[in-house]
Design an enzyme around this catalytic site. Structure first.
Site, mmCIF file in Angstrom:
data_model
loop_
_atom_site.group_PDB
_atom_site.id
_atom_site.type_symbol
_atom_site.label_atom_id
_atom_site.label_comp_id
_atom_site.label_asym_id
_atom_site.label_seq_id
_atom_site.Cartn_x
_atom_site.Cartn_y
_atom_site.Cartn_z
ATOM 1 C CG HIS A 286 -3.413 -3.193 3.497
ATOM 2 N ND1 HIS A 286 -2.517 -2.877 4.326
ATOM 3 C CD2 HIS A 286 -4.200 -2.095 3.085
ATOM 4 C CE1 HIS A 286 -2.426 -1.298 4.400
ATOM 5 N NE2 HIS A 286 -3.484 -0.986 3.427
ATOM 6 C CB CYS B 130 -0.996 -0.175 1.174
ATOM 7 S SG CYS B 130 -2.311 1.216 0.859
ATOM 8 C CD GLU C 166 -1.470 -5.967 5.761
ATOM 9 O OE1 GLU C 166 -1.427 -4.556 6.124
ATOM 10 O OE2 GLU C 166 -1.089 -6.245 4.738
#
Length: 244
Positions: free
Chosen positions: A218, A123, A220
């Site tokens: 993202h 990002c 994660e």
């Protein structure tokens, strides 16, 4: 199974620049933080995540600090100051700009690539690499529904890229949380993924030594249940192990 269980070598050290937090209830003071989901994704991959202090690059050599690590993860965060990529005006949607954070992240991007250390940029991290290599950003993407904020949308990945190999996919569902995007692509970078509206969602630098890929989303957020997203962290740690 935790990849580290099957290995006899120590976990590769993955440097993650910390983000400044104005308040943290448990610590009672301002803090330096990293997202738990991000750290856990690196740990699941078999890496040792290490937060590093964003010190003034002019006062503390970044290259020397990074040289002790096996890989680098440049995470998300607030917006880069528009003057960093030559903009003379600032859109009113720009938020959480911090000059020290900008200076540190941009230098981390440059020095990591120069050193040939494995690098995964996420990002804001992708945007920092792009700006560090002379690219620019669109300060606010606009749109009636802010199509890339707070949602999951499909992304198409270019075949044969490090991103395609890491995710094992040509299309993936990306968890997005951004209002800015790449405008001019930095020198030496190539686009590896796009959203349906053409937004750049991935970048790589084929001419640089070492393993490097960057994503605008993202991973994660969903890595604990999506093997394609966890694959990015696995690939970073594998590359860090091989470079050690």
């Amino acid at each position: 199974m935790d990849p580290a269980v099957t290995r006899t070598h120590p976990r590769p050290l993955i440097a993650i620049p910390a983000r400044f937090a104005a308040t943290t209830s448990a610590l009672r003071h301002a803090a330096e933080v990293n997202a738990r989901a991000l750290v856990e994704a690196v740990w699941r991959a078999g890496g040792e995540p290490v937060s590093i202090h964003p010190a003034d690059p002019a006062a503390a050599g970044v290259a020397g600090r990074l040289a002790r690590f096996d890989g680098v993860l440049l995470p998300g965060g607030g917006d880069l100051a528009p003057h960093r990529y030559g903009a003379t005006d600032t859109h009113d949607s720009v938020y959480d700009v911090d000059d020290l954070q900008d200076a540190f992240d941009l230098e981390v991007a440059r020095r990591t690539l120069d050193l040939g250390l494995p690098l995964l940029a996420i990002c804001r991290g992708l945007q920092a690499v792009n700006v560090a290599l002379g690219g620019s950003l669109e300060q606010d993407m606009g749109g009636p529904d802010r199509e890339h904020r707070h949602l999951v949308h499909p992304v198409t990945i270019q075949r044969g890229t490090l991103l395609a190999r890491a995710t094992g996919a040509e299309k993936t569902d990306a968890s997005c949380y951004h209002h800015q995007r790449v405008d001019r692509v930095g020198v030496g970078l190539t686009v590896t993924a796009r959203a349906a509206d053409g937004t750049v969602e991935g970048l790589e630098a084929p001419g640089h030594p070492g393993w490097f890929t960057a994503v605008q989303w993202h991973p994660e957020d969903t890595a604990d249940r999506d093997p394609a997203q966890q694959g990015l962290f696995d690939a970073l740690v594998d590359a860090a192990h091989d470079s050690g």
